[in-house]
Design an enzyme around this catalytic site. Structure first.
Site, mmCIF file in Angstrom:
data_model
loop_
_atom_site.group_PDB
_atom_site.id
_atom_site.type_symbol
_atom_site.label_atom_id
_atom_site.label_comp_id
_atom_site.label_asym_id
_atom_site.label_seq_id
_atom_site.Cartn_x
_atom_site.Cartn_y
_atom_site.Cartn_z
ATOM 1 N N LYS A 105 2.142 3.599 42.266
ATOM 2 C CA LYS A 105 1.962 3.515 40.810
ATOM 3 C C LYS A 105 2.631 4.698 40.141
ATOM 4 O O LYS A 105 2.952 5.711 40.776
ATOM 5 C CB LYS A 105 0.470 3.500 40.450
ATOM 6 C CG LYS A 105 -0.345 4.705 40.956
ATOM 7 C CD LYS A 105 -0.230 5.962 40.093
ATOM 8 C CE LYS A 105 -1.019 7.135 40.652
ATOM 9 N NZ LYS A 105 -0.760 8.390 39.901
ATOM 10 N N ASP A 232 -8.279 7.240 42.579
ATOM 11 C CA ASP A 232 -7.185 6.356 42.169
ATOM 12 C C ASP A 232 -7.242 4.987 42.827
ATOM 13 O O ASP A 232 -6.529 4.070 42.420
ATOM 14 C CB ASP A 232 -5.822 6.996 42.485
ATOM 15 C CG ASP A 232 -5.477 8.134 41.545
ATOM 16 O OD1 ASP A 232 -6.231 8.349 40.573
ATOM 17 O OD2 ASP A 232 -4.465 8.818 41.785
#
Length: 405
Positions: A105, A232
């Site tokens: 990401k 995350d």
């Protein structure tokens, strides 16, 4: 558990327990006469299902205007029927191998909004999955006591320090299942890069373990559990674009505000930025004061631009790795008119140039950058109840620049 969830397994590379299992994917484009000539024999469960499936024909009588004879028209939705049938067979047979894409990401913006009582920082960030990623191969192990992890790069921990093993241990703890695995991690995402590669690996491992167990947990379960081992990780159970708050574990799925065909280049120097070291250097009086929701709205309306791609972790990361600031400055200067924005992802040390997949020439020419990691990428998402797929156009795009003797 709904069969539609389990059928996800058939979209990925795997081998069923039964080596004689029919591969229905090859049937869907076959001519009709191949199906009519298929006559299963015996009384196995599979053959019974095939025989029963033949009763679902819709017949309509019509007259031939030239002969007056009645003709029989057979209407049969082959693809839909075979998909349902393959679903049932997959559920009965289970899977023994599974290969999944594990994408990373970037943080399009990252605001640090405060310091928490537990010592962590509150953040508000637009996370988005991109097409650079690892591949992870899972195989059921005959062992009922240990997982075995291998990888293609040195320096990656292979024991329970690795988030993949932590994720598998977490899944067994939460579900009571006793599957153990042989795992091979084909690593392309660099570590210490601010790209969430390890977090993605953990999310992918949870997804895989759930497929092997017959989908005993919901995606929401996996997302909530994953926060116990990494801030995350829950993001990767979004559909690929999310507004994340708290420590990053509070995930709000949003429609992607960014065109998926918008290219980017990722450049990561050899120096890594350990997340803890960067956060220790955060000074709240030096962070941006703009409302992160305003940034989100600006991106939704006007797209990506330099003024919205704010990362409050850049100053402490640049303090820890001074050469990183110079790389960002040079990339921005050389890419004027080429990049819509140049910024650091996460806690670093990856610098992102959005708007072009090509790095400036100095990255190849200067000895200072002879060993940097360079990769092009695009934004990607995933469909409901399916894991992320690797776009064919970006396969094998990651590379390391180096001198050739």
């Amino acid at each position: 558990m709904a069969s539609s969830s389990h059928f996800l397994c058939s979209h990925h590379t795997y081998a069923p327990h039964n080596p004689k299992k029919l591969h229905f994917d090859s049937f869907t484009n076959a001519p009709l006469h191949r199906f009519y000539s298929f006559k299963p024999q015996g009384s196995s469960p599979l053959r019974k299902k095939l025989q029963s499936s033949r009763t679902h024909l819709i017949r309509a009588a019509a007259s031939d205007p030239t002969t007056g004879r009645k003709q029989l028209e057979v209407v049969y939705d082959l693809e839909n029927k075979l998909n349902k049938l393959a679903d049932e067979v997959d559920r009965d047979a289970g899977i023994s191998r599974l290969t999944l894409f594990s994408p990373c990401k970037i943080n399009v913006f990252l605001r640090i909004t405060g310091k928490r009582a537990d010592g962590f920082h509150d953040l508000a960030s637009l996370f988005h999955v991109i097409s650079l990623g690892d591949k992870i191969k899972f195989s059921l192990s005959p062992s009922k006591s240990t997982d075995r992890l291998s990888t293609n790069v040195p320096g990656v921990p292979l024991d329970d320090k690795n988030l993949i093993i932590k994720a598998l241990n977490l899944f067994r703890k939460k579900t009571g299942t006793d599957n153990y695995f042989w795992i091979h991690l084909d690593k392309k995402v660099p570590t210490g890069a601010g790209l969430g590669g390890g977090s993605s690996n953990a999310a992918t491992a949870l997804w895989a373990a759930n497929q092997f167990s017959g989908c005993v947990a919901s995606e929401k379960d996996l997302q909530e559990w994953s926060g116990e081992i990494g801030s995350d990780i829950p993001f990767f159970f979004s559909h690929g674009s999310a507004y994340c708050t708290g420590r990053g574990e509070v995930v709000e799925d949003i429609p992607t505000p960014i065109p998926l065909d918008l290219p980017m280049v990722l450049i990561k120097p050899e120096e890594a930025c350990p997340t803890g070291e960067v956060y220790k250097r955060v000074r709240l009086d030096q962070t941006s004061q703009i409302d992160p929701l305003v940034l989100l709205e600006k991106i939704s309306v006007g797209g990506i631009s330099q003024d919205v791609c704010i990362n409050d972790l850049e100053p402490p990361a640049f303090e820890f790795v001074p050469t990183l600031k110079r790389l960002k400055q040079r990339l921005a200067a050389a890419g004027r008119g080429q990049y819509d924005a140049v910024f650091m992802s996460g806690s670093g040390s990856t610098i992102v140039g959005v708007g072009s997949p090509d790095p400036p020439q100095f990255v190849y020419d200067d000895d200072e950058y002879k060993n940097v990691f360079v990769s092009e990428a695009k934004f990607i998402t995933r469909s409901a109840n399916q894991w992320y797929s690797e776009p064919l156009s970006t396969e094998e795009t990651a590379c390391f620049t180096q001198d050739v003797e």
